[in-house]
Design a protein around this motif. Structure first.
Motif, mmCIF file in Angstrom:
data_model
loop_
_atom_site.group_PDB
_atom_site.id
_atom_site.type_symbol
_atom_site.label_atom_id
_atom_site.label_comp_id
_atom_site.label_asym_id
_atom_site.label_seq_id
_atom_site.Cartn_x
_atom_site.Cartn_y
_atom_site.Cartn_z
ATOM 1 N N TYR A 255 -4.853 -0.932 -4.511
ATOM 2 C CA TYR A 255 -4.694 -0.821 -3.058
ATOM 3 C C TYR A 255 -6.008 -1.111 -2.331
ATOM 4 O O TYR A 255 -7.062 -0.689 -2.777
ATOM 5 N N CYS B 33 -5.687 2.744 2.201
ATOM 6 C CA CYS B 33 -4.567 2.082 2.872
ATOM 7 C C CYS B 33 -4.595 2.187 4.389
ATOM 8 O O CYS B 33 -3.551 2.233 5.041
ATOM 9 N N CYS C 93 0.846 -1.185 0.000
ATOM 10 C CA CYS C 93 0.000 0.000 0.000
ATOM 11 C C CYS C 93 0.887 1.242 0.000
ATOM 12 O O CYS C 93 2.105 1.149 -0.164
#
Length: 203
Positions: free
Chosen positions: A90, A51, A44
Motif C-alpha cells: 500500500y 492510504c 488501499c
C-alpha cells in the motif's frame, strides 16, 4: 453580518474548488465497473497509515490520460487478491486500459520516499501517459464547461455495456492518431456515458 458573508464566501469557494477536481470512482466490482475506458486505480485499505488520499487529491488537479478510481481492499478483498495486491504494498497503483488485465503497476519505489505529494502525482501521470501513449482525454460532466470552450474537439460518446462501442474503440484511437498528424491542435476526447449521465444527453 460580516461573519455570515465571509462564511458564505468560504463555502462557495470550497464548492467551486471541489467541482474543479476530477472525480474519483469508488469501485464495488473491479471488472464490471472498469470494463470500458482507461483507469488509474489505487488499491488501499481505509484507515491504513499508508492510504491517505493526499496524492490522489493532487492528481485530481492535473491533466489526465485516465479516469481515477479506488478500491478499498478491506471491502473488496477478492478484487485486491486478483490484482496481486498485499497490505505490504500500500498504496498500490495499477493502470487498466480497456480492462486488458496487463500488469501495468506503478513502481512506487522509483519515487523518493521524501518526495512531495505533488511530485508523486506528477510521476504517476507521466508513467500512465507513457503506457497509454495517447492524448485522448477522458471527459466527465464538469469538463464540458471547463475544458471544451475555446478548442476544437472530436469526442466519442459510448456506453460501457454496448458491444458495438467496444468494437469501435480501437478504430477510434487509430482515427485520433491520423487526425493529430494532420491537425496537431485538435483535441480528442471520450465520454463513458453511464459514468457521466449529463454528457449522455448532449446533442
Amino acid at each position: 453580518l460580516l461573519w455570515f458573508v465571509l462564511l458564505g464566501i468560504f463555502v462557495c469557494s470550497c464548492f467551486a474548488a471541489k467541482k474543479d477536481h476530477l472525480p474519483v470512482k469508488k469501485v464495488d466490482d473491479l471488472e464490471d465497473d472498469l470494463m470500458f475506458g482507461t483507469w488509474l486505480v489505487k488499491f488501499c485499505e481505509a484507515g491504513h497509515p499508508n492510504c491517505k488520499d493526499t496524492v490522489f487529491r493532487e492528481m485530481q488537479k492535473k491533466p489526465k490520460v485516465a479516469a481515477l478510481a479506488k478500491v478499498d481492499c478491506a471491502k473488496n478483498e477478492e478484487d485486491c487478491l486478483d490484482a496481486g495486491v498485499s497490505s505490504k504494498q500500500y498504496p498500490y497503483y495499477r493502470l487498466y486500459v480497456e480492462f486488458d488485465k496487463a500488469s501495468h503497476v506503478f513502481p512506487l519505489d522509483s519515487v523518493k520516499k521524501t518526495a512531495s505529494d505533488e511530485a508523486v502525482a506528477k510521476a504517476l501521470w507521466k508513467w500512465a501517459d507513457g503506457i497509454v501513449n495517447s492524448r485522448i482525454v477522458v471527459l466527465r460532466d464538469e469538463d464540458f464547461k471547463q475544458v471544451l470552450p475555446g478548442k476544437t474537439w472530436i469526442i466519442n460518446f459510448y456506453y460501457s455495456f454496448d458491444m458495438h462501442s467496444k468494437m469501435f474503440k480501437p478504430e477510434y484511437r487509430k482515427l485520433a492518431s491520423e487526425l493529430w498528424n494532420k491537425y496537431p491542435t485538435l483535441s480528442v476526447g471520450e465520454v463513458v456515458c453511464n459514468n457521466s449521465p449529463g454528457n449522455g444527453s448532449i446533442p
